[in-house]
Scaffold this motif. Structure first.
Motif, short mmCIF file in Angstrom:
data_model
loop_
_atom_site.label_atom_id
_atom_site.label_comp_id
_atom_site.label_asym_id
_atom_site.label_seq_id
_atom_site.Cartn_x
_atom_site.Cartn_y
_atom_site.Cartn_z
N ASP A 200 0.20 5.50 0.07
CA ASP A 200 -0.76 6.63 0.20
C ASP A 200 -0.05 7.90 0.02
N ASP B 77 -7.46 15.57 0.21
CA ASP B 77 -7.71 14.69 -0.89
C ASP B 77 -6.87 13.40 -0.59
N ARG C 174 0.79 -1.18 0.10
CA ARG C 174 0.00 -0.05 0.11
C ARG C 174 0.80 1.30 0.09
N TYR D 164 -9.08 3.20 0.46
CA TYR D 164 -8.48 4.05 1.01
C TYR D 164 -8.41 5.50 0.34
N ASP D 165 -9.14 5.52 -0.60
CA ASP D 165 -9.29 6.84 -1.47
C ASP D 165 -10.59 7.60 -1.03
N TYR D 166 -10.25 8.86 -0.72
CA TYR D 166 -11.30 9.77 -0.19
C TYR D 166 -11.10 11.33 -0.70
N ASP D 167 -12.26 12.19 -0.62
CA ASP D 167 -12.06 13.67 -0.52
C ASP D 167 -13.06 13.97 0.68
N ARG E 273 -5.30 9.75 -1.48
CA ARG E 273 -4.96 8.97 -2.57
C ARG E 273 -4.19 7.77 -2.19
N SER E 274 -4.73 6.50 -2.67
CA SER E 274 -4.00 5.48 -2.41
C SER E 274 -4.11 4.37 -3.59
N ASN E 275 -3.14 3.34 -3.68
CA ASN E 275 -3.10 2.49 -4.56
C ASN E 275 -4.41 1.35 -4.15
N ALA F 50 -8.20 1.33 -3.44
CA ALA F 50 -9.30 2.15 -3.67
C ALA F 50 -9.92 2.47 -2.51
#
Length: 506
Positions: A456, A483, A454, A491-494, A485-487, A489
């Motif tokens: 981030d 913002d 992972r 853990y991705d959020y805005d 960003r993670s490889n 998905a």
């Protein structure tokens, strides 16, 4: 008559042979003219005239000394030092040049200049050149070397040699106490300085310093209490409130209210000892997800230290304990950091700060999978810079590195964090607050579920306005965005957070 015209006139005179045997030698005539210009405070003209004489090799030591004094008045300190050094080492020596050179070197500052100033002051003491002024200058130079007690002894010696320096000495004693944060003692010294001669320029200066001491004493009360109450709109309620960079979000919005209480205890200790303590209690209530996101956090920070004048070394120990509602308030997270903190003053308005130590996290709720156990410990280190570029205006930059060895393999990681903040005064009671932050976090092992390591990246920024409505009341409006960003998905959020509230400090 300007300096350029006088220099041209001198060039003509120097090639005209003197006539009558009773004529005044040219060097003496130019010296007299330079002295006249100096007395009339036409320093540029005097310097130009005397410099031309020196360049032509026709300047007697007295003319070189007067050239140095003219450069000193023009605040051309390197040129003044060169001329005064020549006068102080001439044959015969110009005695007055010794102390004038020492003062110019003091005004120039810097280690080599200050050391040379001390050498000339030692010569002045040995030759009994203006003993009172010599002792006073020694006090000023010693203070630059952070030898405060020796400086005060030198000032006292100057007063014993010349009681007329009593007012100036009281001002210096007051500045010494002010620097040591002994505000009441500083105020008494400045008050005594005023009483020496209430109508003098020094008295007016002492009154300003007295006001400054009073302001700092008020600002540096041993105990300050700050209460805060804020309303918020959160566009994306984070699942783990105190670890938002490590956990996914719910992707649901909510209104929230938060309250805070902060106690800052900074007792005034005798120099060089330092101590500060801060306790903070904060809580949040959500309109949605109240049974899973409402928190209550207690935090404590201790910082005992020792001051070396322009630097200090302390032991920073901080801890926080968070309760999470679900539906009752249960223990959620405990955090501790401890290690040495070194601070160094760059001039009067800049500060460097370095910290390295040990960090510990403990999540009280048991992980469903041992590989997901987030309890961790490891190295933490940071380097910060603060610039107070104007009254109530500041800029700060910080880099932080953290290494976490977690109980679960999915959470071993190391991260780099860069942050910047700026407070820009817009008016006497209004300021703009800006903040930027970036976090780059790499995980050591392949995730046991997703089969990849992972990585981030989390970027955030904030923009706010603070209005000092009354001396104790401050209104704050702020908007921030995150913002992540993670490889992976999940853990991705805005996230957008809007905050409006008030602080009361007493």
């Amino acid at each position: 008559m300007n300096g350029r015209f006088l220099a041209g006139l001198l060039a003509i005179l120097l090639v005209i042979p003197l006539g009558a045997s009773g004529a005044v030698p040219l060097g003496e005539a130019i010296l007299e003219e330079g002295a006249r210009l100096y007395r009339q405070e036409e320093y540029e003209a005097a310097a130009a005239l005397l410099e031309e004489l020196r360049v032509r090799g026709a300047a007697p030591p007295a003319a070189v000394f007067l050239l140095g004094m003219s450069r000193k008045q023009l605040r051309q300190y390197p040129e003044a030092a060169a001329a005064l050094r020549a006068a102080a080492t001439s044959s015969p020596r110009i005695r007055e040049a010794v102390l004038e050179l020492a003062e110019v070197l003091y005004l120039m500052g810097g280690g080599s200049n200050l050391h040379e100033a001390m050498d000339w002051l030692a010569l002045a003491e040995a030759r009994q050149i203006s003993p009172a002024r010599s002792a006073f200058l020694q006090g000023l130079v010693l203070r630059k070397f952070d030898r405060g007690e020796e400086a005060l002894q030198a000032f006292e010696l100057a007063r014993s040699r010349d009681p007329g320096l009593g007012q100036a000495v009281e001002v210096q004693f007051g500045l010494g106490r002010l620097r040591n944060r002994e505000y009441e003692a500083a105020t008494e010294r400045f008050r005594a300085a005023v009483l020496h001669d209430p109508q003098s320029d020094l008295a007016r200066l002492a009154r300003r310093y007295q006001d400054l001491a009073d302001q700092r004493q008020s600002a540096a009360k041993s105990l300050q209490v700050t209460l805060g109450l804020f309303g918020q709109y959160d566009s994306n309620v984070v699942l783990a409130p105190n670890d938002s960079t490590l956990m996914p979000a719910t992707d649901e919005e909510s209104l929230a209210a938060s309250a805070s209480l902060r106690l800052d205890f900074t007792p005034t200790l005798s120099a060089p000892w330092l101590f500060s303590l801060q306790y903070a209690l904060s809580g949040s209530l959500h309109d949605n997800h109240s049974s899973s996101h409402d928190t209550l956090t207690n935090a404590l920070t201790l910082l005992p230290g020792y001051s070396f004048g322009h630097s200090s070394l302390g032991l920073l120990a901080s801890g926080a304990h968070t309760l999470l509602k679900g539906p009752g308030y249960d223990q959620y997270l405990g955090q501790v950091r401890v290690g040495p903190l070194y601070r160094y003053l760059l001039g009067d308005r800049q500060l460097l700060e370095f910290f390295t130590g040990y960090g510990l996290k403990e999540f009280y709720q048991a992980a469903l999978d041992p590989e997901e156990d987030r309890d961790a410990s490891g190295l933490v280190a940071s380097l910060g810079w603060v610039w107070l570029f104007r009254e109530h205006g500041s800029l700060n930059l910080r880099y932080e590195y953290a290494r976490e060895e977690a109980s679960g393999d999915n959470w071993d990681n190391h991260g780099h964090r860069l942050s910047a903040g700026c407070t820009l005064p817009l008016a006497e009671t209004l300021s703009l607050q800006l903040g930027l932050q970036g976090l780059w976090q790499d995980y050591d092992d392949e995730h046991t579920v997703f089969g990849v390591k992972r990585d981030d990246e989390v970027y955030s920024g904030s923009l706010g306005i603070a209005w000092q409505y009354r001396p104790k009341w401050r209104f704050i409006a702020q908007v921030s965005r995150t913002d992540a960003r993670s490889n992976l998905a999940i853990y991705d959020y805005d996230r957008d957070l809007f905050t409006l509230g008030v602080e009361y400090r007493f």
